[in-house]
Design an enzyme around this catalytic site. Structure first.
Site: not given
Ligand code: NAP
Length: 265
Positions: A142, A155
Site C-alpha cells: 500500500s 494496517y
C-alpha cells in the site's frame, strides 16, 4: 486439476476488488488459476466466468487466511503443485480507527491476513521456484507501506512489513529467474471503500483509482521489470529518492560509535 502445460497463478483475495481483476488479467495471459478467499459463491462465479471467457482452468479454494488452518492449507498447495509459477499475495483488510479503540481480534486479524499469511506463503513457494529457477511473487502492499496516517497504525505496519519483506526477498533471489514485485496502491475503488469504517473517511470518489487501472498499471510495472510499483506516483524519481534515502540512512547507521551529539561533553 490445472493443466501442466500452462502456468498456474495462485491469487489470494480473489473474490473481489484487486484480486478479482488480477485473476481476469492473468487468465487473459493464459494462466490457469487457483482463486483463494472465504466467499465460495464469489470464487465459483469468477472461476466459471474466466474459464468460459479465456479458455483456462480456474479452481476456487476456500481458505480463511486469518487462521493457522487456512494458511497451512495454502502452504501445502504451494508446496505440492509444480505448475504454480505465480503467487499474488493480495488478500488483505483494514480496520480503521485509533489503535486504542481497536479490539484485540481486529488487531490480530489484520496481522494474520495482511502479514503472516503473505510471508508464510512466499516462504512456502520459494523452494520450488528456486529449484526450477523461475517464478513470480507479487506482494500487494500500500502507499501506507512508506507512510502511515492516524487510524491505520496496524494496517500500515503490516504494509510496511510487505515492502520490507519484498526488499529482502528481491536481494535474496537476485541473479536467479525469480521475480518479486511489491505493488503499493493508493486509494483504489474496491469494496474496501464500501465498509462503514472507510465511508467515515469521506474520501471523494474522484480520488479513488479504478481497480482495473490500478491492476493494469501494476502489471505494466511488472513487465517493465520494476521491483516496486506505485501506480499513482507520476514521477518515478519520487520513488527513487525515497529508496536511495533509505539505503543511504542504513549505510550511515553502520557505525560502532554513538553519534557525537549523544556523547558526554
Ligand atoms: P476487497 O475488495 O475488500 O478485497 C479483499 C480480499 O481479501 C477479498 O477477496 C477477501 O475475500 C480477501 N480476504 C479478506 N480477509 C480474508 C481472510 N480472512 N481470508 C482469506 N481472504 C480474505 O479490497 P481490495 O482493495 O481489493 O484489497 C486487496 C488488497 O489491496 C489488500 O491487501 C489491501 O490492503 C490492498 N490495498 C487496497 C487499497 C484500496 O484502496 N482498495 C489500497 C492499497 C492497498 P473474502 O472476504 O471472500 O475472504
Amino acid at each position: 486439476m490445472t493443466n501442466p502445460t500452462r502456468p498456474t497463478a495462485v491469487i489470494t483475495g480473489a473474490s473481489s476488488g484487486i484480486g478479482a481483476v488480477y485473476a481476469d488479467r492473468l487468465a487473459a495471459r493464459g494462466h490457469d488459476l487457483i482463486l483463494i478467499a472465504r466467499r465460495a459463491d464469489r470464487l465459483d462465479a469468477l472461476a466459471t466466468r474466466l474459464q468460459a471467457s479465456h479458455g483456462i482452468k480456474a479452481r476456487p479454494m476456500v481458505a480463511d487466511l486469518s487462521t493457522e488452518t487456512g494458511i497451512a492449507a495454502v502452504e501445502a498447495l504451494l508446496q505440492s503443485d509444480t505448475a504454480i509459477s505465480v503467487l499474488v499475495n493480495n488478500a488483505g483488510l483494514c480496520h480503521v480507527g485509533p489503535i486504542a479503540s481497536m479490539t484485540a481480534a481486529e488487531h490480530s486479524e489484520m496481522l494474520m491476513v495482511n502479514l503472516v499469511a503473505p510471508s508464510r506463503l512466499a516462504h512456502a513457494v520459494l523452494p520450488a521456484f528456486l529449484a526450477r529457477n523461475t517464478g513470480t511473487i507479487i506482494n500487494i502492499g500500500s502507499a501506507n507501506s512508506v507512510r502511515p496516517f492516524p487510524g491505520t497504525a496496524v494496517y500500515s505496519g503490516t504494509k510496511a512489513y510487505i515492502l520490507s519483506l519484498s526488499f529482502a526477498l528481491q536481494d535474496e533471489v537476485e541473479g536467479t529467474g525469480i521475480r518479486v514485485q511489491a505493488v503499493l496502491p493508493s486509494a483504489t475503488a474496491t469494496e474496501m471503500w464500501d465498509t462503514p469504517e472507510f465511508k467515515k473517511l469521506e474520501v471523494p470518489f474522484e480520488m479513488l483509482m479504478s481497480t482495473e487501472a490500478m491492476v493494469d498499471a501494476a502489471i505494466s510495472g511488472l513487465d517493465q521489470g520494476e521491483l516496486v510499483t506505485m501506480p499513482s506516483v507520476a514521477d518515478i524519481d519520487d520513488w527513487n529518492r525515497f529508496d536511495a534515502a533509505g539505503r543511504d540512512l542504513f549505510a550511515a547507521a553502520a557505525n560502532a560509535q554513538p553519534a557525537p551529539r549523544y556523547r558526554a561533553a
